[in-house]
Design an enzyme around this catalytic site. Structure first.
Site, PDB file in Angstrom:
ATOM      1  N   ASP A 191       0.859  -1.182   0.000  1.00 50.06           N
ATOM      2  CA  ASP A 191       0.000   0.000   0.000  1.00 50.06           C
ATOM      3  C   ASP A 191       0.896   1.232   0.000  1.00 50.06           C
ATOM      4  OD1 ASP A 191      -2.688   1.319   0.362  1.00 50.06           O
ATOM      5  OD2 ASP A 191      -1.687   2.062   2.164  1.00 50.06           O
ATOM      6  N   GLU A 284      -1.971  -1.507  -5.790  1.00 52.94           N
ATOM      7  CA  GLU A 284      -3.249  -0.907  -6.154  1.00 52.94           C
ATOM      8  C   GLU A 284      -3.096  -0.138  -7.456  1.00 52.94           C
ATOM      9  OE1 GLU A 284      -6.811   1.710  -4.006  1.00 52.94           O
ATOM     10  OE2 GLU A 284      -4.817   1.594  -3.114  1.00 52.94           O
ATOM     11  N   ASP A 366      -3.036   1.605   7.145  1.00 55.68           N
ATOM     12  CA  ASP A 366      -2.201   1.229   6.013  1.00 55.68           C
ATOM     13  C   ASP A 366      -1.882  -0.259   5.987  1.00 55.68           C
ATOM     14  OD1 ASP A 366      -2.185   3.887   5.234  1.00 55.68           O
ATOM     15  OD2 ASP A 366      -0.387   4.341   6.386  1.00 55.68           O
TER      16      ASP A 366
END
Length: 409
Positions: A191, A284, A366
């Site tokens: 992330d 992502e 996170d």
């Protein structure tokens, strides 16, 4: 996953220090490349307005005719190879445009565009570690910071000069040393963020070095000096391209180059480590170009350089037989409880830790997001969906689009 052993084409970039004659020759070449590119683009744009298409062969014939005119006779003074190559680059740009992968090609600017020239095998000689370009009597004084692969013979040489005035040469050659790494069973979710550059599903957080912020004081001083010089020259009615102004611009460019070098070095080390340690890496699929429209965060996002991180990660994974999975940007990784799967209604950016209403688990925002990305990526990989969304196709949608789980009433 297929583990091919085909030889990888790899570019090795080095600094070099040209003589005054070589610098003058290369500067002329850069100018001629820019001129030919713009002339060809103008010709193709006019043909496009007439609903006609002009291909590479037609622009190559135009180049021959341009060289015979009195106005453009100076094009004969430089090597013809970089001029032909820029026409091929223009053809590639139009191919990408017609394929809806890029915007319409733009004209090159003398001040803002990259100064570069590309030579194929007929435009240079490489013998015993000495590189000599066409129209030059002496080889380039290259700083060999790392060796080329044994027996390597460059197929393409690209010479460039950055805004800081540094000269670089890039040698494209086969690298037999790049081979797939041994297969492992490790996988990690990643992330990206601003407080921490990366947060891994293992719980590890990698600090954001904030290179631009660290160099901001020196940059502000250099910009202040440049502004003062510009105002002084304006008061004296001097031209905007004065020597002092050029020195001030070069001073600012050197600071920017130092920041970019540090950022790139850090990203190379991070991506190499992730690829070596993990067989599968889940990230992502962020649209950074839209995120930087937020003026409050644009500077910090640009400094983090998430797009470059992804690009480095993907090509290194392809080199070494690893897998990169990109989860759709609409997947609610931050709002989803990685313990029970419950979905929170809202999750403002200011919330860094939160407790799940269903199971009572307290999450670091996170770390929880990284774990959810890992789970979603592995699920898609097992189901056989495409692992790389069409990030460069306008309107394309990720193959890893996930539906948010519904909470039980």
């Amino acid at each position: 996953m297929s583990r091919t052993t085909t030889c990888v084409k790899r570019a090795f970039k080095y600094r070099f220090h040209p003589t005054d004659a070589q610098a003058a020759e290369l500067s002329r070449t850069f100018g001629c490349v820019r001129k030919v590119y713009n002339l060809a683009l103008a010709a193709r744009t006019e043909a496009w307005a007439r609903q006609e298409r002009v291909n590479y062969n037609a622009t190559s014939a135009m180049l021959t005719a341009w060289k015979k005119t009195e106005e453009l006779a100076f094009l004969n003074e430089v090597s013809s190879v970089p001029l032909q190559q820029c026409l091929r680059h223009l053809q590639s740009a139009f191919t990408s445009f017609f394929g809806k992968r890029a915007r319409y090609p733009r004209f090159k600017s003398r001040k803002r565009s990259r100064k570069s020239a590309e030579y194929t095998t007929s435009g240079f000689r490489f013998r015993d570690g000495r590189l000599t370009l066409a129209k030059m009597a002496k080889p380039l004084a290259i700083v060999w910071s790392r060796p080329l692969p044994a027996g390597a013979s460059p197929s393409t040489v690209t010479v460039s000069q950055d805004a800081a005035g540094r000269w670089f040469v890039s040698l494209l050659c086969d690298d037999p040393t790049v081979k797939p790494l041994p297969v492992t069973d490790t996988a990690v979710g990643v992330d990206v963020g601003l407080d921490h550059l990366l947060t891994l599903s293992t719980g590890e957080k990698i600090a954001n070095p904030r290179h631009e912020r660290r160099g901001r004081a020196r940059l502000a001083l250099a910009l202040a000096l440049a502004l003062a010089l510009a105002q002084r020259q304006l008061a004296r009615k001097a031209k905007g391209d004065g020597a002092n102004r050029a020195k001030a611009r070069r001073r600012v460019a050197k600071i920017h180059a130092r920041i970019a070098d540090r950022r790139r070095d850090g990203l190379h080390k991070l991506t190499t480590r992730l690829v070596r340690e993990n067989q599968t890496i889940v990230i992502e699929d962020l649209t950074v170009r839209n995120m930087v429209k937020n003026h409050a965060l644009a500077r910090a996002i640009s400094d983090a350089s998430w797009s470059e991180f992804r690009s480095l990660l993907e090509y290194k994974a392809a080199w070494y037989g690893r897998e990169v999975i990109a989860v759709d940007r609409f997947f609610p990784s931050s709002r989803l409880c990685s313990h029970c799967g419950a979905l929170q209604e809202r999750m403002p950016l200011g919330v860094r830790t939160w407790t799940c209403d269903s199971c009572g688990t307290t999450h670091d925002r996170d770390v929880n997001a990284a774990r959810n990305l890992l789970a979603a990526g592995l699920a898609v990989s097992v189901c056989g969906a495409g692992v790389r969304p069409q990030r460069r196709t306008p309107g394309g949608q990720s193959a890893t689009k996930q539906k948010s789980p519904r909470r039980e009433p």
